[in-house]
Design a protein around this motif. Structure first.
Motif, mmCIF file in Angstrom:
data_model
loop_
_atom_site.group_PDB
_atom_site.id
_atom_site.type_symbol
_atom_site.label_atom_id
_atom_site.label_comp_id
_atom_site.label_asym_id
_atom_site.label_seq_id
_atom_site.Cartn_x
_atom_site.Cartn_y
_atom_site.Cartn_z
ATOM 1 N N CYS A 283 0.841 -1.208 0.000
ATOM 2 C CA CYS A 283 0.000 0.000 0.000
ATOM 3 C C CYS A 283 0.873 1.254 0.000
ATOM 4 O O CYS A 283 0.629 2.192 -0.762
ATOM 5 C CB CYS A 283 -0.915 0.025 1.223
ATOM 6 S SG CYS A 283 -2.210 -1.198 1.131
ATOM 7 N N LEU A 284 1.907 1.268 0.879
ATOM 8 C CA LEU A 284 2.766 2.455 0.975
ATOM 9 C C LEU A 284 3.522 2.683 -0.335
ATOM 10 O O LEU A 284 3.715 3.821 -0.777
ATOM 11 C CB LEU A 284 3.765 2.302 2.127
ATOM 12 C CG LEU A 284 3.193 2.300 3.535
ATOM 13 C CD1 LEU A 284 4.300 2.169 4.561
ATOM 14 C CD2 LEU A 284 2.405 3.568 3.810
ATOM 15 N N TRP A 285 3.940 1.593 -0.953
ATOM 16 C CA TRP A 285 4.675 1.697 -2.218
ATOM 17 C C TRP A 285 3.754 2.257 -3.313
ATOM 18 O O TRP A 285 4.154 3.124 -4.092
ATOM 19 C CB TRP A 285 5.214 0.306 -2.586
ATOM 20 C CG TRP A 285 6.017 0.285 -3.839
ATOM 21 C CD1 TRP A 285 7.102 1.064 -4.148
ATOM 22 C CD2 TRP A 285 5.805 -0.563 -4.961
ATOM 23 N NE1 TRP A 285 7.574 0.751 -5.381
ATOM 24 C CE2 TRP A 285 6.801 -0.246 -5.908
ATOM 25 C CE3 TRP A 285 4.888 -1.572 -5.257
ATOM 26 C CZ2 TRP A 285 6.892 -0.895 -7.134
ATOM 27 C CZ3 TRP A 285 4.988 -2.226 -6.475
ATOM 28 C CH2 TRP A 285 5.979 -1.884 -7.395
ATOM 29 N N VAL A 286 2.514 1.791 -3.301
ATOM 30 C CA VAL A 286 1.547 2.253 -4.307
ATOM 31 C C VAL A 286 1.240 3.743 -4.112
ATOM 32 O O VAL A 286 1.147 4.494 -5.082
ATOM 33 C CB VAL A 286 0.247 1.401 -4.240
ATOM 34 C CG1 VAL A 286 -0.863 2.037 -5.061
ATOM 35 C CG2 VAL A 286 0.508 -0.008 -4.738
ATOM 36 N N TRP A 344 -3.475 9.100 3.109
ATOM 37 C CA TRP A 344 -3.222 7.841 2.399
ATOM 38 C C TRP A 344 -2.536 6.804 3.284
ATOM 39 O O TRP A 344 -2.769 5.613 3.135
ATOM 40 C CB TRP A 344 -2.416 8.102 1.121
ATOM 41 C CG TRP A 344 -3.265 8.779 0.083
ATOM 42 C CD1 TRP A 344 -3.254 10.074 -0.297
ATOM 43 C CD2 TRP A 344 -4.320 8.147 -0.675
ATOM 44 N NE1 TRP A 344 -4.217 10.326 -1.234
ATOM 45 C CE2 TRP A 344 -4.893 9.167 -1.500
ATOM 46 C CE3 TRP A 344 -4.840 6.865 -0.740
ATOM 47 C CZ2 TRP A 344 -5.950 8.910 -2.367
ATOM 48 C CZ3 TRP A 344 -5.891 6.606 -1.601
ATOM 49 C CH2 TRP A 344 -6.438 7.627 -2.405
ATOM 50 N N VAL A 345 -1.697 7.305 4.214
ATOM 51 C CA VAL A 345 -1.067 6.361 5.170
ATOM 52 C C VAL A 345 -2.155 5.763 6.066
ATOM 53 O O VAL A 345 -2.175 4.548 6.316
ATOM 54 C CB VAL A 345 0.016 7.077 6.026
ATOM 55 C CG1 VAL A 345 0.504 6.163 7.145
ATOM 56 C CG2 VAL A 345 1.182 7.483 5.160
ATOM 57 N N THR A 346 -3.089 6.607 6.496
ATOM 58 C CA THR A 346 -4.191 6.120 7.340
ATOM 59 C C THR A 346 -5.017 5.081 6.567
ATOM 60 O O THR A 346 -5.382 4.037 7.123
ATOM 61 C CB THR A 346 -5.097 7.296 7.767
ATOM 62 O OG1 THR A 346 -4.273 8.348 8.228
ATOM 63 C CG2 THR A 346 -6.068 6.895 8.845
ATOM 64 N N ILE A 347 -5.288 5.379 5.283
ATOM 65 C CA ILE A 347 -6.045 4.415 4.466
ATOM 66 C C ILE A 347 -5.269 3.096 4.342
ATOM 67 O O ILE A 347 -5.842 2.015 4.440
ATOM 68 C CB ILE A 347 -6.361 5.020 3.075
ATOM 69 C CG1 ILE A 347 -7.352 6.171 3.237
ATOM 70 C CG2 ILE A 347 -6.906 3.963 2.124
ATOM 71 C CD1 ILE A 347 -7.606 6.971 1.969
ATOM 72 N N SER A 348 -3.932 3.205 4.178
ATOM 73 C CA SER A 348 -3.101 1.986 4.076
ATOM 74 C C SER A 348 -3.214 1.144 5.338
ATOM 75 O O SER A 348 -3.344 -0.087 5.277
ATOM 76 C CB SER A 348 -1.633 2.357 3.848
ATOM 77 O OG SER A 348 -1.509 3.118 2.696
ATOM 78 N N VAL A 349 -3.162 1.835 6.506
ATOM 79 C CA VAL A 349 -3.274 1.098 7.784
ATOM 80 C C VAL A 349 -4.647 0.445 7.868
ATOM 81 O O VAL A 349 -4.772 -0.723 8.275
ATOM 82 C CB VAL A 349 -3.044 2.055 8.989
ATOM 83 C CG1 VAL A 349 -3.372 1.359 10.300
ATOM 84 C CG2 VAL A 349 -1.616 2.526 9.008
ATOM 85 N N LEU A 350 -5.681 1.177 7.448
ATOM 86 C CA LEU A 350 -7.043 0.623 7.514
ATOM 87 C C LEU A 350 -7.173 -0.600 6.601
ATOM 88 O O LEU A 350 -7.793 -1.603 6.983
ATOM 89 C CB LEU A 350 -8.076 1.693 7.115
ATOM 90 C CG LEU A 350 -8.294 2.808 8.144
ATOM 91 C CD1 LEU A 350 -9.253 3.857 7.599
ATOM 92 C CD2 LEU A 350 -8.837 2.228 9.453
ATOM 93 N N ILE A 351 -6.580 -0.525 5.399
ATOM 94 C CA ILE A 351 -6.642 -1.676 4.479
ATOM 95 C C ILE A 351 -5.937 -2.884 5.110
ATOM 96 O O ILE A 351 -6.479 -3.995 5.153
ATOM 97 C CB ILE A 351 -5.996 -1.333 3.111
ATOM 98 C CG1 ILE A 351 -6.852 -0.297 2.368
ATOM 99 C CG2 ILE A 351 -5.813 -2.585 2.253
ATOM 100 C CD1 ILE A 351 -6.230 0.234 1.086
ATOM 101 N N ALA A 352 -4.706 -2.637 5.638
ATOM 102 C CA ALA A 352 -3.926 -3.745 6.233
ATOM 103 C C ALA A 352 -4.684 -4.350 7.420
ATOM 104 O O ALA A 352 -4.791 -5.583 7.532
ATOM 105 C CB ALA A 352 -2.552 -3.244 6.661
ATOM 106 N N GLN A 353 -5.219 -3.491 8.288
ATOM 107 C CA GLN A 353 -5.923 -4.002 9.472
ATOM 108 C C GLN A 353 -7.262 -4.651 9.103
ATOM 109 O O GLN A 353 -7.665 -5.641 9.699
ATOM 110 C CB GLN A 353 -6.151 -2.872 10.489
ATOM 111 C CG GLN A 353 -4.877 -2.442 11.195
ATOM 112 C CD GLN A 353 -4.161 -3.582 11.884
ATOM 113 O OE1 GLN A 353 -4.765 -4.413 12.541
ATOM 114 N NE2 GLN A 353 -2.846 -3.659 11.711
ATOM 115 N N GLY A 354 -7.931 -4.083 8.082
ATOM 116 C CA GLY A 354 -9.194 -4.670 7.619
ATOM 117 C C GLY A 354 -8.982 -6.068 7.073
ATOM 118 O O GLY A 354 -9.693 -7.019 7.431
ATOM 119 N N LEU A 355 -7.949 -6.202 6.235
ATOM 120 C CA LEU A 355 -7.629 -7.530 5.684
ATOM 121 C C LEU A 355 -7.224 -8.483 6.805
ATOM 122 O O LEU A 355 -7.576 -9.663 6.791
ATOM 123 C CB LEU A 355 -6.485 -7.414 4.677
ATOM 124 C CG LEU A 355 -6.863 -7.004 3.253
ATOM 125 C CD1 LEU A 355 -5.612 -6.814 2.414
ATOM 126 C CD2 LEU A 355 -7.734 -8.083 2.608
#
Lengths: 419, 178
Positions: A283-286, A344-355
């Protein structure tokens, strides 16, 4: 009888003193043992596929060494020297103040927005404290100016981060008034004697000694890893040999059940953390983070994910800190706005934690040991009080081990009619 | 290569890769080789098996296992004598068999953890070797060949016992019917 008691106490005290004296070896040994424990099923699988025991161990040992070396090299390349650390603090302070002003609507002499009107009184003193903590002291300011003059000659004043430095100095002067002290003369600072990198000879020697000590201590990890993988049951046999005949079958059954449950938990947790770290990295790379930084932050987030509740926050804070400092992003997707990187970092954390919650945990940790949330919270807090961050990291695995051992022991003692 | 150089090289090679086997382990291997369940195993396979076998010493009157407790291991008598008994409330235990060196007992524990159908008591000071179900399961995963040989022998032994039991049942029924 008293001779026995005194000998027992002396033996216990000597053992404790020895453990305390060799405490530096505990963490490398745990890492090596954990590695061997996690690799044991891989070794069995390789043997099952016809790979000889020696070859399988050599392959796993080489992979373990390679991973440790690559990681340490990557981390070493990222850690800045003294001058780099000063520059980092200047950038953090400047960007932090910039973002803070933006959020409160007080940039460029603005009168402040709703947030400022509601929380300004509380937030401004807090921000002053943060500024005082990260601002450069007088000697550090001298060192910073000197390193910039040496690096950029006469053009040092035009450098972006030097402009940040000057802005910080002005802001600090304004904030602190007479408490700020004597300002540093730009010309005089560059003529001071000393190492331009800011790292003088003494710390360099001590760093070398520290690295030497660290390497010799951490050599224990691969050795523990190797010899535990080479062991074909001799260690367990020698331990079980001490058990009285009456409890022999029961103890071995307990050991096997505990081994099975803990193995499932540890391997499951490791896989889950790896998946969370990998998702965060992608996510962070994207969103535009530099590859090596995305990898490092993903690694930190993955490892800290082993700490319930606190782990995701650590990943978020590290990612946000990076987003705050860095200004040049190259997002892979066109709609990502580099100016709202914190979002976007917050969204990345949410995606990682959601998954993690929806997919990884149910699949990976399905049949592993589960703990009551209250036990988890108290365990993490207790670990933090006793041993800080390592305590938080090892609290839950320790509780799992105790729970499985006690639970299995009681059920087997009942089956074998001991209680 | 000269003779002396060859000797030095050979000693070096043996020291690293073919170290002399511990005589105790050799002895365990020899005893295991005589057990019918392991008769199919090669020398190297017996060596691997010997590495996971637990050796125990029992004093006279001590139990190897008790009736009703879950079975986790099969025992092989290495020296001494073991009585298989059904304990009675009045203290007059019923002895079903006496097993000497080379005999094995509790082999059904290798299949599951169902309760032991009788107790095993050392009739004299006894040395026994225990082979655990969990170790057999691990062996099946890592060394399928050894595991399958042991399971095949176990199936044959249980089959023979079933056959013998059927014959006994048949002859006792025949006697009853005249």
């Amino acid at each position: 009888m008293w001779v026995l008691s005194v000998s027992g106490v002396l033996f216990l005290l000597t053992t404790l003193a020895l453990v305390w004296a060799l405490r530096a070896l505990i963490l490398p040994s745990i890492v090596g043992a954990l590695g061997a424990y996690l690799c044991k099923p891989l070794l069995n699988r390789m043997k099952h596929r016809g790979v000889s025991n020696s070859l399988a161990i050599v392959i796993l040992f080489a992979a373990f060494f390679l991973i440790i070396m690559l990681l340490s090299k990557q981390i070493q390349s990222i850690i800045p020297d003294n001058a780099g650390k000063l520059e980092l603090r200047v950038r953090i302070q400047y960007r932090l103040n910039q973002k803070f002003s933006q959020i409160l609507g007080i940039e460029d002499g603005g009168k402040g927005n709703m947030v400022y009107n509601m929380l300004g009184r509380d937030l401004l003193p807090m921000m002053d404290k943060v500024n005082s903590a990260i601002m450069l002291e007088r000697d550090e300011r001298k060192q910073f100016i000197r390193s910039y003059r040496l690096r950029f000659d006469d053009s040092f004043l035009e450098q972006k981060y030097f402009q940040y430095f000057l802005a910080n100095v002005n802001a600090d002067k304004e904030r602190m008034g007479s408490r700020y002290g004597q300002p540093v003369d730009l010309d005089a600072a560059s003529n001071l004697e000393g190492d331009p990198s800011g790292a003088n000879a003494k710390p360099a020697t001590s760093t070398l000694t520290k690295i030497g000590n660290l390497i010799s201590i951490w050599l224990a990890a691969p050795f523990v890893f190797l010899f535990l993988l080479l062991d074909e049951g001799e260690i367990k046999k020698n331990l079980v040999y001490l058990v009285p005949n009456r409890y022999f079958e029961m103890v071995l059954t307990v050991l096997d059940n505990v081994d099975d449950a803990i193995g499932k938990y540890l391997r499951g947790t490791m896989l889950e953390c790896s998946l969370v770290g990998f998702t965060f990295f992608v996510c962070l790379w994207v969103v535009g983070f530099e590859l090596k930084w995305a990898l490092l932050i993903g690694l930190v987030a993955g490892i800290s994910n082993a700490i319930p509740f606190v782990g995701p926050a650590i990943g978020l804070v590290v990612g946000m800190s990076y987003a705050l400092v860095v200004e040049n992003y190259e997002p892979l997707l066109p709609f990502i706005d580099p100016n709202s990187m914190i979002l976007w970092v917050t969204i990345s954390v949410l995606i990682a934690q959601g998954l993690d919650n929806a997919v990884f945990q149910p699949i990976v940790l399905g049949s592993a040991v589960s703990l009551h949330p209250l036990v988890v919270i108290i365990g993490v807090m207790g670990g933090s009080i006793l041993l800080g961050l390592p305590g938080m990291l090892f609290a839950i695995p320790t509780i799992v081990v105790v729970k499985v051992v006690v639970g299995t022991l009681f059920s087997e003692m009942k089956s074998y009619r001991i209680i | 290569m000269s003779q002396s150089k060859k000797q030095v090289f050979s000693a070096f090679w043996d020291n690293i890769f073919q170290a002399e086997e511990d005589p105790r382990k050799k002895d365990v291997r020899a005893v295991l080789g005589q057990v019918p369940m392991f008769s199919e195993l090669s020398r190297n396979e017996l060596r691997k098996l010997a590495a996971i076998i637990h050796e125990r010493r029992y004093s006279q009157g001590e139990a190897l296992f008790a009736m009703g407790t879950p079975g986790a291991a099969m025992f092989i008598v290495r020296a001494g004598l073991v009585n298989i008994v059904i304990p009675k409330d009045d203290g007059n235990d019923l002895t079903l068999a006496a097993l000497g060196p080379g005999s094995f007992l509790g082999e059904l524990a290798l299949l599951d953890d169902s309760p032991r159908s009788a107790s095993a008591i050392a009739a004299e000071d006894t040395m026994a070797m225990a082979f655990f179900r969990s170790d057999l399961n691990r062996l099946i995963e890592t060394d399928a060949q050894i595991g399958s040989k042991i399971l095949k022998s176990l199936a044959l032994i249980i089959g023979k016992r079933l056959k013998a039991t059927n014959e006994q049942l048949f002859s006792s029924n025949a006697k009853k019917n005249g």
